[in-house]
Design an enzyme around this catalytic site. Structure first.
Site, PDB file in Angstrom:
ATOM      1  N   GLY A  21     -21.303 -52.021 -18.871  1.00 20.83           N
ATOM      2  CA  GLY A  21     -20.625 -51.687 -20.116  1.00 20.83           C
ATOM      3  C   GLY A  21     -21.272 -52.262 -21.358  1.00 20.83           C
ATOM      4  O   GLY A  21     -20.872 -51.938 -22.485  1.00 20.83           O
ATOM      5  N   GLN A  22     -22.295 -53.093 -21.210  1.00 22.83           N
ATOM      6  CA  GLN A  22     -22.909 -53.738 -22.367  1.00 22.83           C
ATOM      7  C   GLN A  22     -23.577 -52.730 -23.287  1.00 22.83           C
ATOM      8  O   GLN A  22     -23.535 -52.874 -24.511  1.00 22.83           O
ATOM      9  CB  GLN A  22     -23.926 -54.789 -21.912  1.00 22.83           C
ATOM     10  CG  GLN A  22     -24.502 -55.611 -23.049  1.00 22.83           C
ATOM     11  CD  GLN A  22     -25.344 -56.779 -22.562  1.00 22.83           C
ATOM     12  OE1 GLN A  22     -25.457 -57.034 -21.371  1.00 22.83           O
ATOM     13  NE2 GLN A  22     -25.947 -57.502 -23.488  1.00 22.83           N
TER      14      GLN A  22
ATOM     15  N   MET B  88     -16.678 -45.406 -15.158  1.00 22.86           N
ATOM     16  CA  MET B  88     -17.609 -44.525 -14.453  1.00 22.86           C
ATOM     17  C   MET B  88     -16.916 -43.302 -13.884  1.00 22.86           C
ATOM     18  O   MET B  88     -15.745 -43.337 -13.500  1.00 22.86           O
ATOM     19  CB  MET B  88     -18.267 -45.276 -13.299  1.00 22.86           C
ATOM     20  CG  MET B  88     -17.296 -45.822 -12.262  1.00 22.86           C
ATOM     21  SD  MET B  88     -18.073 -46.346 -10.713  1.00 22.86           S
ATOM     22  CE  MET B  88     -18.044 -44.801  -9.787  1.00 22.86           C
TER      23      MET B  88
ATOM     24  N   LYS C 277     -19.648 -42.344   0.018  1.00 21.75           N
ATOM     25  CA  LYS C 277     -18.927 -43.429  -0.653  1.00 21.75           C
ATOM     26  C   LYS C 277     -18.241 -42.924  -1.919  1.00 21.75           C
ATOM     27  O   LYS C 277     -17.069 -43.205  -2.165  1.00 21.75           O
ATOM     28  CB  LYS C 277     -19.890 -44.573  -0.973  1.00 21.75           C
ATOM     29  CG  LYS C 277     -20.484 -45.224   0.271  1.00 21.75           C
ATOM     30  CD  LYS C 277     -21.482 -46.313  -0.082  1.00 21.75           C
ATOM     31  CE  LYS C 277     -22.104 -46.911   1.171  1.00 21.75           C
ATOM     32  NZ  LYS C 277     -23.089 -47.954   0.874  1.00 21.75           N
TER      33      LYS C 277
ATOM     34  N   HIS D  32      -5.668 -33.655 -21.088  1.00 19.61           N
ATOM     35  CA  HIS D  32      -6.888 -34.446 -20.925  1.00 19.61           C
ATOM     36  C   HIS D  32      -6.771 -35.749 -21.711  1.00 19.61           C
ATOM     37  O   HIS D  32      -6.469 -35.748 -22.898  1.00 19.61           O
ATOM     38  CB  HIS D  32      -8.077 -33.623 -21.427  1.00 19.61           C
ATOM     39  CG  HIS D  32      -9.396 -34.277 -21.248  1.00 19.61           C
ATOM     40  ND1 HIS D  32     -10.243 -34.536 -22.302  1.00 19.61           N
ATOM     41  CD2 HIS D  32     -10.023 -34.744 -20.146  1.00 19.61           C
ATOM     42  CE1 HIS D  32     -11.349 -35.115 -21.855  1.00 19.61           C
ATOM     43  NE2 HIS D  32     -11.238 -35.254 -20.546  1.00 19.61           N
TER      44      HIS D  32
END
Length: 357
Positions: free
Chosen positions: A314-315, A183, A232, A124
């Protein structure tokens, strides 16, 4: 379900690093491997990605202690073309192996303009944003993706086949922080469902399905996660499985090894880096200027009702990292107690199913 939240303690990143490193050394890792793994886990906790932070140490310690992680790897970086290579990870500790693959991959990208590097047969590897951040800090564009345990039902299906199969993207900017996006290809991370279980709360019926493939709001009945945006997300997780599994000749789909099934054997997981030098295209400086402008313009967009401001992707992680680095990070008291103890592990992960606590 219990609705009692666990006590937490606030610790500095430096102290957490020492505790994690020492525990992994006690489990059998060499100091260099343990230190790099600790770098990664502390980074995850500082960013608020606690599912990939210190909570994982006992699991890694059990797998290391039982021989499921190769503590004496002989890594090799085999170039297969001007811009392609495979890093053979020898089923070493995943964070350490994936990080070792970065230096030759970055060197290749700077020499040829592009590098596509597969990281083959590792454990991992944790939070992908950790790696693409390093690529961005080298003034390069980074894309990374990796396989994970089969926990997701394909769109329209009632049985699991793919994993959460994450994707990360990172680019340099003119500011202190690069632009980082990381993500999973599922609607929600498994850690959020575990959190709902521990607090006795229900979950939205768009997150997961039960054993019959029907939507569920009960986190205890989850038997499959759902792909983001239906077909999607399903397509994206298929792409990740192909590029980080099939492309490298590794197990794929439902054959990807479970995190807990057999802790005595290596997991044979795959990861892929795609690295691009913006200097070969628009030029590095103009590229970085445009990225910084993108970040600024996104922040300046008029927010919708209920939002204080628009964040660039990502902020939130950047802001949590900076805050926690300065003030310390909250970690469950039970995890700190384990890290401070003399015990290596409590022999409680072997044989668990993918949807165990």
């Amino acid at each position: 379900m219990s609705n009692v939240e666990e006590e937490v303690v606030k610790v500095s990143g430096e102290h957490l690093h020492i505790l994690i490193k020492n525990k992994l050394i006690k489990a059998g890792l060499k100091e260099e491997q343990a230190a790099e793994t600790a770098n990664h886990l502390v980074y995850a906790d500082l960013c608020g990605i606690h599912s990939h932070g210190a909570v994982r140490v006992e699991y890694y310690a059990e797998r290391i202690h039982k021989g499921g992680i190769n503590i004496h790897p002989e890594f090799s970086f085999k170039q297969t073309g001007p811009s392609s290579a495979i890093f053979h990870g020898e089923n070493a500790q995943g964070h350490y192996a994936a990080n070792e693959a970065l230096a030759p991959a970055i060197k290749m990208a700077k020499e040829s303009g592009v590098a596509v590097v597969g990281v083959s047969r590792v454990g991992h590897t944790g939070t992908l944003s950790y790696y693409v951040r390093k690529i961005a800090e080298a003034n390069l564009i980074g894309i990374s993706m990796c396989q994970s345990d089969p926990m997701v039902v394909p769109y329209g299906g009632a049985e699991t086949y793919y994993g959460t199969n994450p994707i990360a993207f990172g680019v340099p900017s003119n500011g202190a922080d690069p632009l980082i996006f990381d993500m999973a290809t599922t609607v929600q991370a498994w850690g959020k469902i575990l959190d709902a279980r521990s607090k006795g709360k229900s979950i939205p019926d768009t997150w997961a399905v039960d054993k019959n493939g029907a939507p569920t709001t009960d986190p205890n009945k989850v038997n499959g996660l759902l792909p983001i945006a239906g077909p999607k997300g399903y397509g994206l997780m298929m792409m990740v499985d192909i590029l980080s599994g099939i492309l490298l000749g590794l197990p794929f789909g439902k054959e990807v090894s479970s995190m807990y099934r057999n802790l005595h054997e290596g997991r044979n997981l795959g990861q892929l880096y795609i690295i691009i030098d913006p200097e070969r295209f628009v030029g590095l400086e103009l590229f970085k200027q445009s990225i910084s402008r993108t970040m600024k313009e996104l922040n300046e967009i008029r927010p919708a009702i209920g939002f204080d401001y628009v964040q660039y992707p990502g902020q939130g992680s950047h802001e949590r990292y900076a805050k926690n680095l300065q003030e310390g990070v909250e970690i469950p008291e039970s995890i700190i107690s384990y890290l401070e103890s003399d015990d290596i592990h409590y022999n409680r992960y072997e044989g668990l199913g993918a949807f165990a606590n």
